[in-house]
Design a protein around this motif. Structure first.
Motif, mmCIF file in Angstrom:
data_model
loop_
_atom_site.group_PDB
_atom_site.id
_atom_site.type_symbol
_atom_site.label_atom_id
_atom_site.label_comp_id
_atom_site.label_asym_id
_atom_site.label_seq_id
_atom_site.Cartn_x
_atom_site.Cartn_y
_atom_site.Cartn_z
ATOM 1 N N ILE A 87 -1.664 16.549 19.723
ATOM 2 C CA ILE A 87 -0.768 16.003 20.744
ATOM 3 C C ILE A 87 -1.343 14.719 21.340
ATOM 4 O O ILE A 87 -0.617 13.749 21.595
ATOM 5 C CB ILE A 87 -0.521 17.051 21.847
ATOM 6 C CG1 ILE A 87 0.434 18.135 21.345
ATOM 7 C CG2 ILE A 87 0.029 16.401 23.110
ATOM 8 C CD1 ILE A 87 1.865 17.700 21.190
ATOM 9 N N PHE A 88 -2.650 14.686 21.556
ATOM 10 C CA PHE A 88 -3.276 13.477 22.088
ATOM 11 C C PHE A 88 -3.086 12.300 21.129
ATOM 12 O O PHE A 88 -2.670 11.200 21.532
ATOM 13 C CB PHE A 88 -4.764 13.723 22.331
ATOM 14 C CG PHE A 88 -5.536 12.481 22.670
ATOM 15 C CD1 PHE A 88 -5.485 11.940 23.945
ATOM 16 C CD2 PHE A 88 -6.299 11.840 21.700
ATOM 17 C CE1 PHE A 88 -6.184 10.779 24.261
ATOM 18 C CE2 PHE A 88 -7.004 10.683 21.999
ATOM 19 C CZ PHE A 88 -6.942 10.153 23.285
ATOM 20 N N LEU A 89 -3.404 12.510 19.862
ATOM 21 C CA LEU A 89 -3.271 11.434 18.876
ATOM 22 C C LEU A 89 -1.811 11.029 18.696
ATOM 23 O O LEU A 89 -1.505 9.840 18.520
ATOM 24 C CB LEU A 89 -3.882 11.868 17.545
ATOM 25 C CG LEU A 89 -5.404 12.071 17.543
ATOM 26 C CD1 LEU A 89 -5.867 12.590 16.189
ATOM 27 C CD2 LEU A 89 -6.125 10.776 17.888
ATOM 28 N N LEU A 90 -0.920 12.000 18.739
ATOM 29 C CA LEU A 90 0.496 11.669 18.585
ATOM 30 C C LEU A 90 0.996 10.864 19.774
ATOM 31 O O LEU A 90 1.890 10.026 19.628
ATOM 32 C CB LEU A 90 1.327 12.951 18.426
ATOM 33 C CG LEU A 90 2.742 12.726 17.889
ATOM 34 C CD1 LEU A 90 2.691 12.259 16.434
ATOM 35 C CD2 LEU A 90 3.577 13.986 18.001
ATOM 36 N N GLY A 91 0.423 11.098 20.959
ATOM 37 C CA GLY A 91 0.781 10.281 22.111
ATOM 38 C C GLY A 91 0.467 8.817 21.871
ATOM 39 O O GLY A 91 1.250 7.930 22.232
#
Length: 419
Positions: free
Chosen positions: A207-211
């Motif tokens: 989720i962090f990287l996708l943000g």
């Protein structure tokens, strides 16, 4: 079906108009910034300002709603947002634009919390999935439609900014004239990030990287188009492609999500995203290859967000899901703040094609970590997985909580039907 939407039609119409205005402003920042001679770094900071405001409002809005109600919060935030949009052409300075973007991001986050808590309270267990799906479709169509409206004016003038402001102002009408009852709002305190990572390392890191990916696509896509010499109409089409692909790919990815190991599907989506970014990187002069790369790379981004949410929920007890939703939205927001900054610095130093390279490397990061996690933990039985429901990356904790609750309910219904 009529009964399902009779109580929320005004809100859905209002959301479409707001997304038209917000979608116009996202692309306009890149277009007008290029005209004003802003650097990629300047525009990256401006883009990150939106997500800083967006993240900060998620916890403050429920308190405002409890004090004065949905309608007043919706109208107040919409008014500030409308004023912010019309102020951009008046203050063409990167610092002032960053302040305005923080304001617009704060207002949009608050509007999402208001709208989604309203929708969630208006839905029943049987209708929640349809209501949330209609809401997500309304948002996506608004963003895509906004790109078409950009072709009607000139970014060098104030006209398009004024048009975006007018659209946001119009959105008040259906809401304020509706007699639909407005419920109270509440958002659960986010789960500590350490606890969230312990329960689902892949969900947290993914989720962090996708943000970073989503914010780079939405915040720096127009900057990239401007720097490689696209026309204003081509840039609008490019941004529409980034969001339009999700409408095509959401269903097949969701269908697969309920039928296979979600880690394998996360890996597959990340590999596809990286592949499409490579196509964009090596085919910079070919405008139609760029459009195809944007359609497909953007198309896997939104489904991947919902897929990571569903995978995280699989590792949690239903009682922990509301708190986890708040934590995931926070992690996504932190990534969204950092993403444009990294892409802007790379584009400033090595050229606009770094837009694709930064996106591709980040997709590779998600895929590599998914592959690593597959070696650390056995796959959960597919029968024990919760159902998948498409959720946009712009959703507030309210919608993410509601989607998680719906997924648990649907999974229980399906398991009972099989026994």
């Amino acid at each position: 079906m009529f009964q399902i939407f009779s109580g929320i039609w005004a809100l859905l119409i209002g959301i479409v108009f707001i997304m038209l205005g917000n979608g116009m402003h996202f692309t306009l920042i890149g277009l007008r910034g290029g005209i004003e001679g802003f650097s990629a770094t300047d525009l990256a900071i401006v883009a990150s300002g939106y997500f800083l405001g967006f993240l900060s409002a998620a916890r403050l809005t429920p308190g405002m709603i409890r004090r004065v109600g949905h309608v007043r919060v919706f109208a107040a935030l919409g008014s500030f947002m409308s004023a912010g949009l019309i102020a951009f052409p008046l203050f063409t300075d990167p610092i002032l634009w960053t302040v305005l973007r923080v304001l617009v991001g704060f207002c949009m986050s608050g509007i999402y919390v208001t709208a989604e808590s309203w929708l969630n309270a208006s839905a029943t267990n049987e209708t929640r999935g349809k209501v949330l799906s209609a809401y997500m479709i309304a948002q996506t169509l608004g963003i895509i439609g906004a790109q078409g409206l950009l072709t009607l004016g000139d970014a060098a003038t104030a006209g398009l900014f004024i048009g975006a402001s007018i659209l946001v102002s119009i959105s008040f009408g259906p809401i304020l004239l509706s007699v639909t009852p407005t419920p109270a709002a509440d958002v659960t305190r986010p789960m500590p990030l350490r606890t969230l990572f312990k329960n689902s390392p892949l969900g947290t890191v993914g989720i962090f990287l996708l943000g970073t990916i989503y914010a780079t696509q939405s915040g720096m896509g127009a900057v990239y188009g401007s720097q490689i010499g696209m026309s204003a109409n081509e840039i609008a089409l490019f941004i529409a492609m980034l969001f339009g692909g999700a409408l095509l790919l959401q269903f097949p990815i969701g269908w697969l999500s309920d039928r296979m190991d979600r880690r394998s599907l996360i890996l597959g989506c990340a590999v596809l995203g990286a592949t499409f970014c490579v196509l964009g990187w090596i085919n910079g002069p070919d405008i139609w290859m760029l459009m195809a790369a944007a359609f497909l790379a953007g198309g896997v981004t939104t489904p991947l967000y919902a897929l990571l949410l569903a995978y995280t929920n699989d590792a949690l007890d239903p009682a922990d899901m509301p708190a986890a939703s708040g934590g995931l939205v926070m992690i996504f927001g932190i990534g969204a703040i950092l993403g444009p900054l990294a892409a802007g610095a790379a584009m400033e130093s090595y050229g606009p094609q770094m837009f694709w390279l930064v996106l591709g490397v980040t997709f590779v990061g998600i895929g590599a970590y998914a592959l690593y996690r597959m070696t650390q933990r056995a796959a959960a039985p597919i029968a024990d997985s919760d159902s998948y429901l498409g959720v946009l990356p712009t959703a507030s904790p309210v919608a993410v909580e509601a989607a998680g609750a719906w997924a648990v309910e649907q999974a229980e219904i399906e398991r009972e039907a099989d026994t």
